[in-house]
Write a protein that holds these residues in place. Structure first.
Motif, PDB file in Angstrom:
ATOM      1  N   VAL A 374      -5.488   6.712   7.211  1.00  0.00           N
ATOM      2  CA  VAL A 374      -5.177   5.341   7.311  1.00  0.00           C
ATOM      3  C   VAL A 374      -4.035   4.983   6.261  1.00  0.00           C
ATOM      4  CG1 VAL A 374      -6.208   2.951   7.131  1.00  0.00           C
ATOM      5  CG2 VAL A 374      -7.511   4.949   8.653  1.00  0.00           C
ATOM      6  N   LEU A 375      -4.378   5.494   4.919  1.00  0.00           N
ATOM      7  CA  LEU A 375      -3.542   5.263   4.010  1.00  0.00           C
ATOM      8  C   LEU A 375      -2.027   5.627   4.339  1.00  0.00           C
ATOM      9  CD1 LEU A 375      -3.059   4.325   1.016  1.00  0.00           C
ATOM     10  CD2 LEU A 375      -3.886   6.677   0.349  1.00  0.00           C
ATOM     11  N   ASP A 376      -1.864   6.639   4.672  1.00  0.00           N
ATOM     12  CA  ASP A 376      -0.534   7.159   5.139  1.00  0.00           C
ATOM     13  C   ASP A 376       0.117   6.107   6.013  1.00  0.00           C
ATOM     14  OD1 ASP A 376      -0.063   9.319   3.422  1.00  0.00           O
ATOM     15  OD2 ASP A 376      -1.157  10.811   4.575  1.00  0.00           O
ATOM     16  N   ALA A 377      -0.665   5.998   6.998  1.00  0.00           N
ATOM     17  CA  ALA A 377      -0.293   4.953   8.106  1.00  0.00           C
ATOM     18  C   ALA A 377       0.173   3.622   7.924  1.00  0.00           C
ATOM     19  CB  ALA A 377      -1.260   4.976   9.367  1.00  0.00           C
ATOM     20  N   LEU A 378      -0.683   3.318   6.708  1.00  0.00           N
ATOM     21  CA  LEU A 378      -0.243   2.051   6.126  1.00  0.00           C
ATOM     22  C   LEU A 378       1.291   2.167   5.681  1.00  0.00           C
ATOM     23  CD1 LEU A 378      -3.412   0.971   3.983  1.00  0.00           C
ATOM     24  CD2 LEU A 378      -2.492  -0.392   5.937  1.00  0.00           C
ATOM     25  N   VAL A 379       1.818   3.222   5.051  1.00  0.00           N
ATOM     26  CA  VAL A 379       3.127   2.993   4.561  1.00  0.00           C
ATOM     27  C   VAL A 379       4.044   3.473   5.605  1.00  0.00           C
ATOM     28  CG1 VAL A 379       4.522   4.640   3.046  1.00  0.00           C
ATOM     29  CG2 VAL A 379       2.089   4.172   2.323  1.00  0.00           C
ATOM     30  N   GLN A 380       3.475   4.141   6.416  1.00  0.00           N
ATOM     31  CA  GLN A 380       4.601   4.693   7.642  1.00  0.00           C
ATOM     32  C   GLN A 380       4.937   3.318   8.441  1.00  0.00           C
ATOM     33  OE1 GLN A 380       3.821   8.435   9.893  1.00  0.00           O
ATOM     34  NE2 GLN A 380       2.762   9.033   8.206  1.00  0.00           N
ATOM     35  N   THR A 381       3.843   2.393   8.636  1.00  0.00           N
ATOM     36  CA  THR A 381       4.197   1.236   9.614  1.00  0.00           C
ATOM     37  C   THR A 381       4.968  -0.031   8.765  1.00  0.00           C
ATOM     38  OG1 THR A 381       1.887   0.469   9.070  1.00  0.00           O
ATOM     39  CG2 THR A 381       2.280   1.544  11.213  1.00  0.00           C
TER      40      THR A 381
END
Length: 438
Positions: A374-381
């Motif tokens: 979820v942490l990486d997804a926050l950055v990717q989006t």
């Protein structure tokens, strides 16, 4: 899925004019649909009398109609509801040329492409008009009378009634003449072809009225004048206003993308959100033009805009009515359910997979694997600018996945919603879509 407003459902299936107006002409004026016209007194008498035949033309310069065309379709429907007979002309010949744009020459499409688009636009026009009953609409194609016409006959029988000086004064032509692009003889001749259309429809169907946007006024009057010269009688034209936003920006454009009536080119969800985001300064005008709500209903909504603008009651009604008219009650109910669920007022798990995916495509989104945290997804989006900002947001309890708060930065994205997607949220209103691959 929420229950759709029963009145909106019924109106989409059987729209009606406002009975408080004695004459449909008076309703058109109140709704702001008449920017320019031929003799208004004669038009009021004409529309208040025995049924007449009227038409509007739609050129197949794209595979779908758009919101500007919807103004004309609803105008034809209002006149049909008053007992008049509409002709929906899809221009198989004029579509091969295209009316002059203010700045540059159009790219000519192939005959095969134009023919395919004619069929698609005819199917769209049929959805908005009643094709049966005493006021049944009829579809026509101007290729039927232009294709058999030789160039010599065209010049002798039609061209001789046009004066070049008058043609040069038309707004679209004069704008192009003063531009670097200039104008070709092909596009210069467009107004003659549109005049021929009106003449043919007058002869075949006793057509007495043409409608169109006010930017087409030169082309509209081309037919009025031609019929006057050739048949020695008077016919009429109505030019509707060009709709712009209160800030002067072009209506119906979002980052260069038109709001199309084809669900494949513009999803029902996107259309619903477009109307929902209407500015307070514009919403009442939009309700008048794009819905069949009565004067009493619109005035009530106008009161809400003035006293309780935060509730956005007028915008919600506008989005409901127009999306229902264009895409039907079932599709509208589905997008309302998705809109509410995304913002915490419904169950994401119960949403239709296709509607959910199209809704997420309108949000910031990213395609990720099932091993993404979820942490990486926050950055990717783009919901956060860095991992450290993401950690801080999670530790403060401001991050959720599919409606469940996430504080552990090692949690993986699940893609557990219908269609293998997830909804990532930061704070109360900042959302992103996640399309999860294996």
């Amino acid at each position: 899925m929420p229950d759709l407003d029963i009145a909106a459902h019924a109106r989409a299936l059987a729209p009606a004019n406002d009975p408080s107006f004695e004459n449909v002409w008076d309703e058109l004026l109140w709704r702001g649909l008449v920017h320019v016209s031929t003799n208004q007194e004669e038009l009021r008498e004409l529309l208040g009398g025995d049924p007449i035949t009227m038409y509007c033309g739609f050129d197949p310069t794209a595979p779908s109609l758009h919101l500007g065309n919807l103004v004309q379709l609803l105008l034809l429907r209002r006149l049909q509801l008053a007992g008049h007979r509409p002709l929906g002309l899809v221009g198989g010949s004029t579509g091969l040329i295209g009316d002059p744009r203010p700045t540059a020459e159009r790219t000519l499409n192939t005959k095969e492409t134009v023919a395919a688009w004619v069929a698609q636009l005819q199917a769209q026009v049929e959805r908005f008009l009643d094709m049966g009953g005493p006021s049944a609409a009829r579809l026509v194609n101007n290729l039927d009378w232009t294709a058999p016409l030789s160039a010599i006959d065209f010049l002798r029988d039609i061209g001789k009634h046009y004066r070049v000086g008058t043609m040069l004064k038309k707004d679209a032509v004069s704008a192009r003449l003063n531009s670097e692009a200039g104008i070709s003889y092909t596009e210069f001749s467009y107004q003659i072809l549109q005049g021929l259309d009106f003449l043919e429809l007058y002869r075949q169907y006793d057509c007495r009225l043409q409608t169109g946007g006010s930017d087409q006024w030169g082309n509209l009057t081309s037919g009025v004048d031609l019929i006057h010269y050739v048949e020695h009688t008077s016919v009429h034209a109505i030019g509707t206003p060009l709709i712009t936003n209160s800030d002067g920006t072009k209506f119906g454009k979002s980052e260069g993308n038109a709001i199309w009536l084809d669900a494949e080119m513009c999803s029902p969800y996107r259309m619903y959100q477009f109307w929902l985001n209407t500015d307070d300064a514009d919403v009442i005008e939009r309700l008048k033009i794009f819905t069949f709500l009565t004067r009493e209903e619109i005035e009530e909504l106008e009161g809400f805009v003035e006293t309780e603008p935060f509730r956005r009651a007028a915008q919600k009604r506008l989005a409901l009515e127009v999306t229902t008219t264009v895409h039907g009650p079932e599709a509208t109910a589905a997008v309302i359910a998705a809109s509410e669920a995304l913002f915490g007022k419904g169950d994401l798990q119960t949403l239709d997979a296709t509607v959910l995916r199209t809704a997420l495509e309108e949000l910031p989104n990213a395609e990720i694997t099932s091993q993404t945290t979820v942490l990486d997804a926050l950055v990717q989006t783009g919901l956060v600018a860095s991992l450290s900002e993401g950690r801080r947001a999670m530790s403060q309890g401001g991050v959720s996945l599919d409606g469940v708060k996430v504080t552990d930065e090692t949690v993986l994205v699940s893609g557990a919603l219908p269609g293998g997607v997830s909804v990532l949220r930061r704070g109360k209103k900042t959302l992103a879509g996640l399309f999860v691959t294996s």
